[in-house]
Design a protein around this motif. Structure first.
Motif, PDB file in Angstrom:
ATOM      1  N   GLY A 230       0.807  -1.215   0.000  1.00  0.00           N
ATOM      2  CA  GLY A 230       0.000   0.000   0.000  1.00  0.00           C
ATOM      3  C   GLY A 230       0.835   1.257   0.000  1.00  0.00           C
ATOM      4  O   GLY A 230       0.498   2.252  -0.650  1.00  0.00           O
ATOM      5  N   LEU A 231       1.967   1.226   0.723  1.00  0.00           N
ATOM      6  CA  LEU A 231       2.842   2.396   0.756  1.00  0.00           C
ATOM      7  C   LEU A 231       3.445   2.676  -0.612  1.00  0.00           C
ATOM      8  O   LEU A 231       3.597   3.832  -1.017  1.00  0.00           O
ATOM      9  N   VAL A 232       3.781   1.605  -1.338  1.00  0.00           N
ATOM     10  CA  VAL A 232       4.364   1.766  -2.679  1.00  0.00           C
ATOM     11  C   VAL A 232       3.339   2.383  -3.623  1.00  0.00           C
ATOM     12  O   VAL A 232       3.650   3.295  -4.401  1.00  0.00           O
ATOM     13  N   LEU A 233       2.105   1.891  -3.576  1.00  0.00           N
ATOM     14  CA  LEU A 233       1.068   2.381  -4.474  1.00  0.00           C
ATOM     15  C   LEU A 233       0.724   3.845  -4.207  1.00  0.00           C
ATOM     16  O   LEU A 233       0.220   4.542  -5.076  1.00  0.00           O
ATOM     17  N   GLU A 234       1.038   4.296  -2.977  1.00  0.00           N
ATOM     18  CA  GLU A 234       0.801   5.700  -2.635  1.00  0.00           C
ATOM     19  C   GLU A 234       2.015   6.571  -2.937  1.00  0.00           C
ATOM     20  O   GLU A 234       2.042   7.758  -2.608  1.00  0.00           O
ATOM     21  N   GLY A 235       3.028   5.960  -3.549  1.00  0.00           N
ATOM     22  CA  GLY A 235       4.214   6.705  -3.931  1.00  0.00           C
ATOM     23  C   GLY A 235       5.301   6.760  -2.874  1.00  0.00           C
ATOM     24  O   GLY A 235       6.283   7.506  -3.018  1.00  0.00           O
ATOM     25  N   GLY A 236       5.144   5.957  -1.812  1.00  0.00           N
ATOM     26  CA  GLY A 236       6.125   5.979  -0.733  1.00  0.00           C
ATOM     27  C   GLY A 236       7.072   4.799  -0.777  1.00  0.00           C
ATOM     28  O   GLY A 236       7.111   4.030  -1.744  1.00  0.00           O
ATOM     29  N   SER A 237       7.857   4.675   0.271  1.00  0.00           N
ATOM     30  CA  SER A 237       8.788   3.555   0.409  1.00  0.00           C
ATOM     31  C   SER A 237       8.024   2.305   0.817  1.00  0.00           C
ATOM     32  O   SER A 237       7.043   2.379   1.564  1.00  0.00           O
ATOM     33  N   PRO A 238       8.461   1.127   0.357  1.00  0.00           N
ATOM     34  CA  PRO A 238       7.761  -0.107   0.716  1.00  0.00           C
ATOM     35  C   PRO A 238       8.019  -0.564   2.138  1.00  0.00           C
ATOM     36  O   PRO A 238       7.389  -1.505   2.611  1.00  0.00           O
ATOM     37  N   ASN A 239       8.939   0.117   2.848  1.00  0.00           N
ATOM     38  CA  ASN A 239       9.315  -0.296   4.194  1.00  0.00           C
ATOM     39  C   ASN A 239       9.768  -1.758   4.199  1.00  0.00           C
ATOM     40  O   ASN A 239       9.382  -2.549   5.063  1.00  0.00           O
ATOM     41  N   ALA A 240      10.599  -2.118   3.219  1.00  0.00           N
ATOM     42  CA  ALA A 240      11.098  -3.486   3.104  1.00  0.00           C
ATOM     43  C   ALA A 240      12.048  -3.796   4.250  1.00  0.00           C
ATOM     44  O   ALA A 240      12.869  -2.961   4.639  1.00  0.00           O
ATOM     45  N   GLN A 241      11.930  -5.004   4.777  1.00  0.00           N
ATOM     46  CA  GLN A 241      12.733  -5.367   5.936  1.00  0.00           C
ATOM     47  C   GLN A 241      13.064  -6.851   5.910  1.00  0.00           C
ATOM     48  O   GLN A 241      12.257  -7.683   5.498  1.00  0.00           O
ATOM     49  N   VAL A 242      14.271  -7.179   6.364  1.00  0.00           N
ATOM     50  CA  VAL A 242      14.721  -8.561   6.500  1.00  0.00           C
ATOM     51  C   VAL A 242      14.991  -8.836   7.974  1.00  0.00           C
ATOM     52  O   VAL A 242      15.626  -8.025   8.658  1.00  0.00           O
ATOM     53  N   LYS A 243      14.495  -9.965   8.479  1.00  0.00           N
ATOM     54  CA  LYS A 243      14.760 -10.377   9.855  1.00  0.00           C
ATOM     55  C   LYS A 243      15.194 -11.847   9.870  1.00  0.00           C
ATOM     56  O   LYS A 243      14.746 -12.647   9.041  1.00  0.00           O
ATOM     57  N   ILE A 244      16.066 -12.187  10.814  1.00  0.00           N
ATOM     58  CA  ILE A 244      16.426 -13.583  11.056  1.00  0.00           C
ATOM     59  C   ILE A 244      15.596 -14.084  12.233  1.00  0.00           C
ATOM     60  O   ILE A 244      15.497 -13.404  13.261  1.00  0.00           O
ATOM     61  N   ILE A 245      14.998 -15.271  12.091  1.00  0.00           N
ATOM     62  CA  ILE A 245      14.150 -15.816  13.153  1.00  0.00           C
ATOM     63  C   ILE A 245      14.432 -17.311  13.349  1.00  0.00           C
ATOM     64  O   ILE A 245      15.070 -17.941  12.514  1.00  0.00           O
ATOM     65  N   ASP A 246      13.953 -17.841  14.463  1.00  0.00           N
ATOM     66  CA  ASP A 246      13.990 -19.273  14.798  1.00  0.00           C
ATOM     67  C   ASP A 246      15.414 -19.736  15.119  1.00  0.00           C
ATOM     68  O   ASP A 246      16.188 -20.094  14.228  1.00  0.00           O
ATOM     69  N   PHE A 247      15.715 -19.780  16.425  1.00  0.00           N
ATOM     70  CA  PHE A 247      17.086 -20.047  16.855  1.00  0.00           C
ATOM     71  C   PHE A 247      17.221 -21.280  17.745  1.00  0.00           C
ATOM     72  O   PHE A 247      18.116 -21.349  18.593  1.00  0.00           O
ATOM     73  N   ALA A 248      16.357 -22.263  17.556  1.00  0.00           N
ATOM     74  CA  ALA A 248      16.380 -23.460  18.397  1.00  0.00           C
ATOM     75  C   ALA A 248      17.566 -24.366  18.113  1.00  0.00           C
ATOM     76  O   ALA A 248      17.882 -25.252  18.918  1.00  0.00           O
ATOM     77  N   HIS A 249      18.227 -24.166  16.966  1.00  0.00           N
ATOM     78  CA  HIS A 249      19.336 -25.043  16.590  1.00  0.00           C
ATOM     79  C   HIS A 249      20.657 -24.283  16.443  1.00  0.00           C
ATOM     80  O   HIS A 249      21.597 -24.786  15.830  1.00  0.00           O
ATOM     81  N   VAL A 250      20.739 -23.085  16.988  1.00  0.00           N
ATOM     82  CA  VAL A 250      21.969 -22.315  16.921  1.00  0.00           C
ATOM     83  C   VAL A 250      23.009 -22.924  17.866  1.00  0.00           C
ATOM     84  O   VAL A 250      22.697 -23.300  18.999  1.00  0.00           O
ATOM     85  N   THR A 251      24.247 -23.036  17.399  1.00  0.00           N
ATOM     86  CA  THR A 251      25.341 -23.551  18.217  1.00  0.00           C
ATOM     87  C   THR A 251      26.523 -22.582  18.158  1.00  0.00           C
ATOM     88  O   THR A 251      26.549 -21.672  17.330  1.00  0.00           O
ATOM     89  N   GLU A 252      27.486 -22.786  19.031  1.00  0.00           N
ATOM     90  CA  GLU A 252      28.667 -21.932  19.028  1.00  0.00           C
ATOM     91  C   GLU A 252      29.498 -22.174  17.775  1.00  0.00           C
ATOM     92  O   GLU A 252      29.624 -23.301  17.306  1.00  0.00           O
ATOM     93  N   GLY A 253      30.063 -21.100  17.238  1.00  0.00           N
ATOM     94  CA  GLY A 253      30.840 -21.204  16.009  1.00  0.00           C
ATOM     95  C   GLY A 253      32.252 -21.724  16.209  1.00  0.00           C
ATOM     96  O   GLY A 253      32.858 -22.265  15.286  1.00  0.00           O
ATOM     97  N   ASN A 254      32.790 -21.528  17.418  1.00  0.00           N
ATOM     98  CA  ASN A 254      34.130 -22.028  17.759  1.00  0.00           C
ATOM     99  C   ASN A 254      35.191 -21.601  16.750  1.00  0.00           C
ATOM    100  O   ASN A 254      36.076 -22.383  16.379  1.00  0.00           O
TER     101      ASN A 254
END
Length: 284
Positions: A230-254
């Protein structure tokens, strides 16, 4: 007042018989802890990540804000611990969303043989092995009268490489249900994927960090893409965003680079780049 999220596109959905995420009117997202070690592992990650001074500020913006844990009434009526996070869609009107699981391997180093076998089967049946990522779910806002284009979970998970390419084009099309002889119109590609604040620029920023960071290995995590048509169609920014989610399997990188996540991220960037280039008339 707690309610079921209306913009959830993947994962376990809440019902009176099943525990799932809930949200409230203050902009918080309540995720029930999984009953095995995955629940405690995700809490441990959030606790450590929040206080880790090695994480640059420009990278923290890609992660949900963490408010701790809370024992509360779950969607199935039971008392159960939840992780409390920011609701990523609370300030968005009619968001278009895509959930993408990253990496050609979706289990951690401590996984059981049975769990590895289960993951390998799913990874081979989807585009995880071929592409280094798979789409887990999406919704695309069309207009107020029609609402959303939201393919079923089975349809998304059974997608071929060509289907995935089509989903990425539909994601930035004015109407994903209408295709010309050239396919979806991709009218929004240049402003959603492209530009200094577009999805591609954000992915490249993440890539630069993953090329160096050896603190964590992000197994089976997802990237969430969001923007507001809707923001794009009104001539504005799309407010595009990237997020990282779901961390049940994260481990140390060592001290070792997370090649699994980085490889999937690079493959995803290539797909986005093709979507922009093809939209501008270049060959794939």
């Amino acid at each position: 007042m707690l309610k079921i999220p209306s913009h959830q596109v993947a994962g376990h959905h809440a019902s009176s018989a099943t525990r799932g995420p809930l949200i409230d009117d203050s902009g918080r997202f309540y995720k029930p802890l999984q009953g095995d070690e995955r629940g405690s592992a995700e809490v441990t990650f959030y606790d450590q990540f929040t206080s880790n001074t090695q994480i640059p500020d420009h990278i923290r913006k890609f992660f949900p804000i963490y408010y701790g844990t809370k024992v509360m009434q779950a969607s199935d009526g039971s008392e159960h611990p939840h992780i409390v996070l920011e609701d990523l869609t609370t300030h968005r009107e009619n968001p278009t969303i895509m959930d993408i699981k990253i990496g050609s391997r979706t289990w951690g180093p401590d996984a059981s043989d049975a769990y590895i076998e289960k993951c390998m089967k799913r990874d081979r049946e989807t585009t995880t092995v071929k592409l280094g990522f798979r789409i887990s779910g999406l919704q695309i806002y069309i207009n107020e009268g029609v609402g959303y284009y939201k393919p079923t979970r089975d349809l998304v998970l059974k997608s071929s490489v060509d289907d995935v390419r089509l989903f990425f084009k539909k994601f930035v099309s004015s109407d994903p249900n209408v295709e010309s002889g050239m396919g979806p119109d991709r009218d929004l590609a240049s402003v959603v994927y492209g530009g200094p604040n577009g999805i591609l620029a954000q992915l490249l920023e993440l890539k630069a960090w993953f090329e160096d960071q050896t603190i964590y290995h992000f197994s089976a995590c997802s990237l969430l893409f969001m923007f507001e048509k809707g923001l794009v169609l009104e001539g504005g920014s799309p407010n595009a965003q990237v997020k990282i989610i779901d961390f049940a399997h994260v481990t140390e990188g060592n001290g070792v680079i997370d090649h699994n996540f980085l490889g999937g991220l690079c493959s995803l960037i290539k797909f986005i780049s093709v979507a922009i280039g093809d939209q501008n008339g270049h060959s794939q």
